[in-house]
Write a protein that holds these residues in place. Sequence first.
Motif, PDB file in Angstrom:
ATOM      1  N   ASP A 103       0.824  -1.215   0.000  1.00  0.00           N
ATOM      2  CA  ASP A 103       0.000   0.000   0.000  1.00  0.00           C
ATOM      3  C   ASP A 103       0.859   1.267   0.000  1.00  0.00           C
ATOM      4  O   ASP A 103       0.552   2.243  -0.677  1.00  0.00           O
ATOM      5  CB  ASP A 103      -0.939   0.019   1.212  1.00  0.00           C
ATOM      6  N   THR A 104       1.942   1.229   0.777  1.00  0.00           N
ATOM      7  CA  THR A 104       2.839   2.393   0.845  1.00  0.00           C
ATOM      8  C   THR A 104       3.492   2.626  -0.512  1.00  0.00           C
ATOM      9  O   THR A 104       3.533   3.750  -1.013  1.00  0.00           O
ATOM     10  CB  THR A 104       3.925   2.196   1.939  1.00  0.00           C
ATOM     11  N   ASP A 150       2.389   1.667  -3.422  1.00  0.00           N
ATOM     12  CA  ASP A 150       1.371   2.088  -4.401  1.00  0.00           C
ATOM     13  C   ASP A 150       1.144   3.593  -4.346  1.00  0.00           C
ATOM     14  O   ASP A 150       0.758   4.197  -5.342  1.00  0.00           O
ATOM     15  CB  ASP A 150       0.044   1.365  -4.159  1.00  0.00           C
ATOM     16  N   ASN A 151       1.383   4.192  -3.184  1.00  0.00           N
ATOM     17  CA  ASN A 151       1.185   5.642  -3.036  1.00  0.00           C
ATOM     18  C   ASN A 151       2.429   6.460  -3.378  1.00  0.00           C
ATOM     19  O   ASN A 151       2.368   7.686  -3.411  1.00  0.00           O
ATOM     20  CB  ASN A 151       0.731   5.970  -1.601  1.00  0.00           C
ATOM     21  N   LYS A 210       5.009   8.289  -5.664  1.00  0.00           N
ATOM     22  CA  LYS A 210       4.943   8.865  -7.012  1.00  0.00           C
ATOM     23  C   LYS A 210       6.180   8.395  -7.783  1.00  0.00           C
ATOM     24  O   LYS A 210       7.123   7.900  -7.210  1.00  0.00           O
ATOM     25  CB  LYS A 210       4.917  10.388  -6.912  1.00  0.00           C
ATOM     26  N   LYS A 256       8.806   5.350  -6.843  1.00  0.00           N
ATOM     27  CA  LYS A 256       8.322   3.965  -6.806  1.00  0.00           C
ATOM     28  C   LYS A 256       9.261   3.038  -7.579  1.00  0.00           C
ATOM     29  O   LYS A 256       9.674   1.995  -7.075  1.00  0.00           O
ATOM     30  CB  LYS A 256       6.917   3.922  -7.394  1.00  0.00           C
TER      31      LYS A 256
END
Length: 195
Positions: free
Chosen positions: A128-129, A131-132, A134, A138
């Motif tokens: 989840d982290t 996926d957030n 930018k 990432k």
Amino acid sequence: MEKFKERRIIKLLKKSPEDGVHMAIDVYGSAVKTICTNILKDLKKEDIEEAISDTFFKLWKNIDNFKYDKNKSLKSYIYAIARNTCFDKIKNSNINSSLFSVDENELGVSINMEDEYAKKHNEKIIKDTLDNFKEPDKSIFILRFFYCERVKDIALKLDLSEKKVENILYRSKNKLKEELIKGGIIYEEDSRNVK
């Protein structure tokens, strides 16, 4: 010379898509193949080939979103499409969970990865982290920690300085560590010592 080629590809993609895609493949096909092969090394050859062709299809479909003033170069834009295409493929494959195993020593926290429940819980927080995050944060984090690529190679691949890559990795590690301390299952004695 590179800028001239980039402008030519962009123009062709808009006016004559088939020619534009052919030229993009001629110029960037080899590098895109390397990126897809490295990231999808645990998947089948067909998956890698599909990711390569999807990259150039997405380039054509999204060429109107590319702006010279915002995006660094067409090359970086294409490589980002290739990486994101590969990461999406991994997310949808059955090797998904193994992608999110992080070396606890790298983060400076002792993550409980022995217990099956704790492992799944921590992997969800990591996923989840990430996926957030930018771009390019990432991609940099995934290439470094899940594919063990050297900072130097990541910098070359993403057309960034090594210092920039190191700074992004430092920030990303701290963010992930923060999220794990906040909601993850880590060893009690270490959670008290983490500043």
